[in-house]
Scaffold this motif. Structure first.
Motif, PDB file in Angstrom:
ATOM      1  N   LEU A 195      -6.796   0.673   1.203  1.00 39.95           N
ATOM      2  CA  LEU A 195      -5.520   0.080   1.419  1.00 39.95           C
ATOM      3  C   LEU A 195      -4.622   1.118   2.444  1.00 39.95           C
ATOM      4  N   SER A 196      -5.251   2.249   2.450  1.00 41.04           N
ATOM      5  CA  SER A 196      -4.249   3.287   3.178  1.00 41.04           C
ATOM      6  C   SER A 196      -4.036   2.784   4.648  1.00 41.04           C
ATOM      7  N   HIS A 197      -2.976   3.440   4.961  1.00 36.90           N
ATOM      8  CA  HIS A 197      -2.628   3.289   6.462  1.00 36.90           C
ATOM      9  C   HIS A 197      -3.832   3.614   7.319  1.00 36.90           C
ATOM     10  N   VAL A 239       1.031  -2.871  -9.473  1.00 39.68           N
ATOM     11  CA  VAL A 239       2.170  -2.828 -10.095  1.00 39.68           C
ATOM     12  C   VAL A 239       3.473  -3.581  -9.404  1.00 39.68           C
ATOM     13  N   PRO A 240       4.071  -4.255 -10.004  1.00 35.98           N
ATOM     14  CA  PRO A 240       5.138  -5.202  -9.620  1.00 35.98           C
ATOM     15  C   PRO A 240       6.313  -4.243  -9.002  1.00 35.98           C
ATOM     16  N   GLU A 273       4.044  -6.948  -5.319  1.00 32.45           N
ATOM     17  CA  GLU A 273       3.282  -5.639  -5.928  1.00 32.45           C
ATOM     18  C   GLU A 273       2.737  -4.834  -5.135  1.00 32.45           C
ATOM     19  N   ASP A 297       7.021  -3.827  -1.398  1.00 29.64           N
ATOM     20  CA  ASP A 297       5.823  -3.833  -0.940  1.00 29.64           C
ATOM     21  C   ASP A 297       5.265  -4.995  -1.604  1.00 29.64           C
ATOM     22  N   ILE A 355       0.083  -8.341   0.954  1.00 30.49           N
ATOM     23  CA  ILE A 355      -0.158  -8.839   1.960  1.00 30.49           C
ATOM     24  C   ILE A 355      -1.303  -7.910   2.660  1.00 30.49           C
ATOM     25  N   PRO A 356      -1.295  -6.477   2.767  1.00 27.28           N
ATOM     26  CA  PRO A 356      -2.383  -5.517   3.136  1.00 27.28           C
ATOM     27  C   PRO A 356      -3.618  -5.986   2.266  1.00 27.28           C
ATOM     28  N   ALA A 414      -7.183   1.941  -3.600  1.00 30.91           N
ATOM     29  CA  ALA A 414      -6.272   2.655  -2.854  1.00 30.91           C
ATOM     30  C   ALA A 414      -6.621   3.068  -1.548  1.00 30.91           C
ATOM     31  N   ASP A 415      -7.688   3.837  -1.310  1.00 24.90           N
ATOM     32  CA  ASP A 415      -8.186   4.379  -0.118  1.00 24.90           C
ATOM     33  C   ASP A 415      -8.364   3.475   0.857  1.00 24.90           C
ATOM     34  N   ALA A 455      -2.085  -0.769  -3.884  1.00 19.46           N
ATOM     35  CA  ALA A 455      -2.653   0.445  -4.060  1.00 19.46           C
ATOM     36  C   ALA A 455      -2.657   1.182  -5.335  1.00 19.46           C
ATOM     37  N   ALA A 456      -1.428   1.105  -5.925  1.00 17.91           N
ATOM     38  CA  ALA A 456      -1.042   1.573  -7.305  1.00 17.91           C
ATOM     39  C   ALA A 456      -1.698   0.817  -8.259  1.00 17.91           C
ATOM     40  N   GLY A 457      -2.557  -0.145  -8.268  1.00 20.66           N
ATOM     41  CA  GLY A 457      -2.981  -0.888  -9.408  1.00 20.66           C
ATOM     42  C   GLY A 457      -2.350  -2.281  -9.462  1.00 20.66           C
ATOM     43  N   LEU A 507      -5.228  -8.983   3.457  1.00 18.92           N
ATOM     44  CA  LEU A 507      -5.729  -8.692   4.995  1.00 18.92           C
ATOM     45  C   LEU A 507      -7.290  -7.911   4.678  1.00 18.92           C
TER      46      LEU A 507
END
Lengths: 507, 167
Positions: A455-457, A352-353, A345, A419, A422-423, A452-453, A348-350, A426
């Motif tokens: 989780l951003s890189h 989504v699978p 899933e 995706d 995992i992030p 989403a923010d 970051a996009a809520g 963490l």
């Protein structure tokens, strides 16, 4: 009464089917898999001893078709069916169908499944068994002044709920008496338009509850034990994502009281097998009965890791008619275990699978790591079913060690092609409130209002990926150029081959 | 030697790649970084940059590269630096920046929360799709103006199908 069990059909797929097959093998039992068309080469099929097709694609065409599963169980002479979780696990009709066909259903009786599956009936059973429930008005509200007194007795904040309701419609949180009347009228009119039934009642609103549940095991000889608690407060869309045992807030005294409550509802209903009694726990550590899940839970491994018992093996013992292999005194929680569910899933996009092929897949290992997964490298995550890839469990003598090991294991986990969460996991493991054990079912919204923010890189990570893209692109182009140059020098190998065969003809 | 521009929807980097005595070097902002890239499998690489070890996955099944690094992925477009400069001057936007909204999974369109011509912010929910028995918010991949909505309420869509195009 002893039942012979030499072969078990596992009416499930994914990681739980693999887990149950392993449990069967631990007991020297033949494991039978069933599979839908997209699951022909799935891990659960490959790990099982026998496998039979369900001919179809969707769950409704395959894993949910009771007659097909019974037919296969009969023709392969399976003694019992293990339903796993989900699908037919809490279907009283299926349990009854198994009994009718002289197949042992690994779980409680159809009557118990039905009783505890109905929320209102379960609530009545819990009250009878003396379990604490969130204070509520005894009947629907008719008289506003009387209702106000009742709300005052329950204590603000209260929740006004539609009697016929669900899905948050006709529901209002009321913080004080001043706003009670207006909220009541709105809730009633909302309930009326949504359900055609304007009846509402009042319940105590638990502001920041923890979700804490008790694992129970019961045999057919009247023994009922509990295996301590699991805290599952971290949830998205009312679905658990991270679980642990023990809970950071449960004391020995609270554990005993919650355990005793769980045992008393099991005894009162004639429960047999593995089950879970769920509670909400408020900030003052009062606990309130929520529901009973009449099956093996997704998060059962954390209990196994701290108690040392194999719950599938115990389920099989009970189904065979044996006594449990342990008593309450034998249950000791040692150390700490945490489970992170690894879903395909995009958090970051809520959440989504994301489905697709696991181009690269490598699971972590090493000290204190257990992984229950349903997939192997190269497998495709099908779109038709739950997107759970695996459950990663780490253990340690302390919670702190288990968290550190989880961070290490999550960083070691390689999943390329889809995706994963995992992030997200963490992010939670490194969150201060989580580390301090400050949890509630609102954890995700409270701690990460802009998920989403969060989780951003990181800049560095993104730059490395950009460099990788540039280098891979460079290598691919230089390879193409090199091949072209080589062809220009030696001529096309196809032409050469053509010439050689042409010459042969002359010879 | 090759000078390239690598870009995502909202960021870009300039790199120079060259080889010296069999050693590959990548240069960014004037500093050289020694690079060693070894292919491990079909789409998997071991990358060592400045002595730091990374496991990289690549999906090249679209216009550019989707790079998996650690547990995250990002889509990049790699272009010749000069070509990127000329295109920019001519006002041509590249494919990653255009980023249409595509269906992340097969499903049913149950809600459309935007109209053609709307200005939307990045991550703003613009559609709701029902898939896997759940309602999923589809969010805008970038800030921009919606040119066209390619689906209607109740449409069932395939994975990868274009749902919304940006101007």
């Amino acid at each position: 009464m002893m039942n012979e069990i030499n072969k078990i059909l596992i009416a499930n797929r994914g990681e739980i089917a693999v887990r149950v097959a392993r449990g069967c093998h631990n007991c020297g039992i033949t494991a039978v898999a069933v599979y839908s068309d997209p699951d022909r080469t799935a891990f659960h099929v490959r790990v099982s001893d026998e496998a039979y097709p369900l001919d179809g694609i969707t769950s409704a065409e395959t894993y949910l078709v009771q007659e097909k599963i019974i037919e296969i169980a009969k023709s392969c002479k399976a003694d019992a069916i293990h339903p796993g979780y989900g699908f037919l696990a809490e279907n009283a009709g299926f349990a009854r169908l198994c009994a009718k066909n002289n197949i042992i259903f690994i779980g409680p009786s159809p009557e118990v499944i039905k009783l505890l599956g109905d929320k209102l009936e379960a609530r009545v059973a819990a009250i009878k068994a003396g379990l604490p429930l969130a204070p509520a008005s005894t009947q629907d509200i008719e008289d506003i002044p009387k209702a106000k007194i009742e709300a005052g007795n329950i204590g603000y904040p209260v929740l006004i709920k539609a009697a016929a309701g669900g899905g948050g419609k006709g529901m209002r949180i009321v913080n004080d008496e001043d706003s009670f009347e207006a909220a009541l009228k709105m809730a009633a009119s909302e309930a009326k338009s949504a359900f055609g039934d304007g009846r509402v009642y009042i319940e105590k609103y638990i502001a920041r509850p923890r979700h804490i549940e008790i694992q129970i095991m019961a045999d057919t000889h009247g023994n009922v034990v509990h295996l301590g608690e699991r805290e599952c407060s971290i949830q998205r869309r009312h679905q658990k994502v991270i679980e642990e045992s023990p809970s950071a807030v449960v004391t020995q005294d609270l554990r005993k009281r919650m355990g005793d409550a769980a045992i008393s509802i099991a005894r009162a209903t004639g429960y047999v097998g593995a089950g879970t009694v769920e509670f909400l726990v408020d900030e003052d550590l009062n606990f309130y009965f929520l529901e009973v899940n009449t099956r093996l839970q997704v998060e059962h491994p954390v209990t196994e890791m701290v108690t040392g018992f194999d719950l599938v093996k115990e389920q099989i013992r009970v189904a065979r008619g044996h006594k449990l292999s342990f008593t309450q005194e034998d249950v000791v929680q040692r150390g700490h275990a945490i489970e992170c569910r690894i879903y395909a899933e995009d958090a970051a996009a809520g959440f989504v699978p994301c489905t697709g092929k696991l181009a690269a897949y490598q699971e972590p290992a090493g000290p204190g790591v257990r992984i229950d997964s349903g997939f192997l490298a190269g497998d495709t995550i099908p779109v038709y079913y739950d997107p759970l890839i695996a459950k990663l469990v780490t253990t340690g003598r302390t919670r702190e060690t288990a968290i550190k090991r989880m961070i290490r294991a999550l960083n070691e986990y390689i999943v390329h092609g889809v995706d994963t969460t995992i992030p997200f996991n963490l992010l939670v493991m490194e969150n201060e409130s989580f580390v301090s054990g400050i949890l509630s079912t609102h954890f995700i919204e409270d701690e990460f209002p802009e998920l989403a923010d969060s989780l951003s890189h990181s800049e560095e990570e993104l730059e490395i990926s950009a460099m990788a893209a540039a280098i891979i692109d460079y290598k691919q182009h230089s390879k193409i150029t090199a091949t072209a140059n080589k062809r220009a020098e030696t001529g096309s190998p196809w032409k050469l081959s053509g010439r050689v065969s042409g010459l042969r003809k002359v010879w | 030697m090759k000078k390239v521009q690598v870009s995502t929807a909202d960021k870009s980097w300039d790199f120079v790649i060259r080889e010296e005595d069999g050693q590959m070097l990548i240069t960014q902002n004037g500093s050289d970084h020694p690079v060693d890239l070894i292919r491990l499998g079909q789409s998997r690489y071991s990358l060592i940059i400045d002595g730091h070890s990374h496991e990289i996955g690549v999906d090249g099944s679209f216009d550019g590269y989707r790079i998996f690094n650690g547990s995250r992925s990002e889509k990049f477009l790699v272009e010749d630096f000069e070509l990127a400069r000329i295109k920019k001057e001519a006002g041509i936007e590249d494919t990653v920046k255009q980023l249409n909204v595509i269906a992340p999974m097969p499903g049913l369109i149950i809600q459309i929360n935007c109209s053609e011509g709307d200005e939307v912010a990045q991550n703003q929910p613009i559609l709701v799709m029902e898939a896997m028995k759940m309602e999923n918010d589809i969010k805008s991949p970038k800030t921009g103006t919606i040119k066209s909505i390619a689906v209607a309420l109740g449409d069932s869509v395939d994975k990868g199908q274009v749902l919304i195009e940006f101007a």
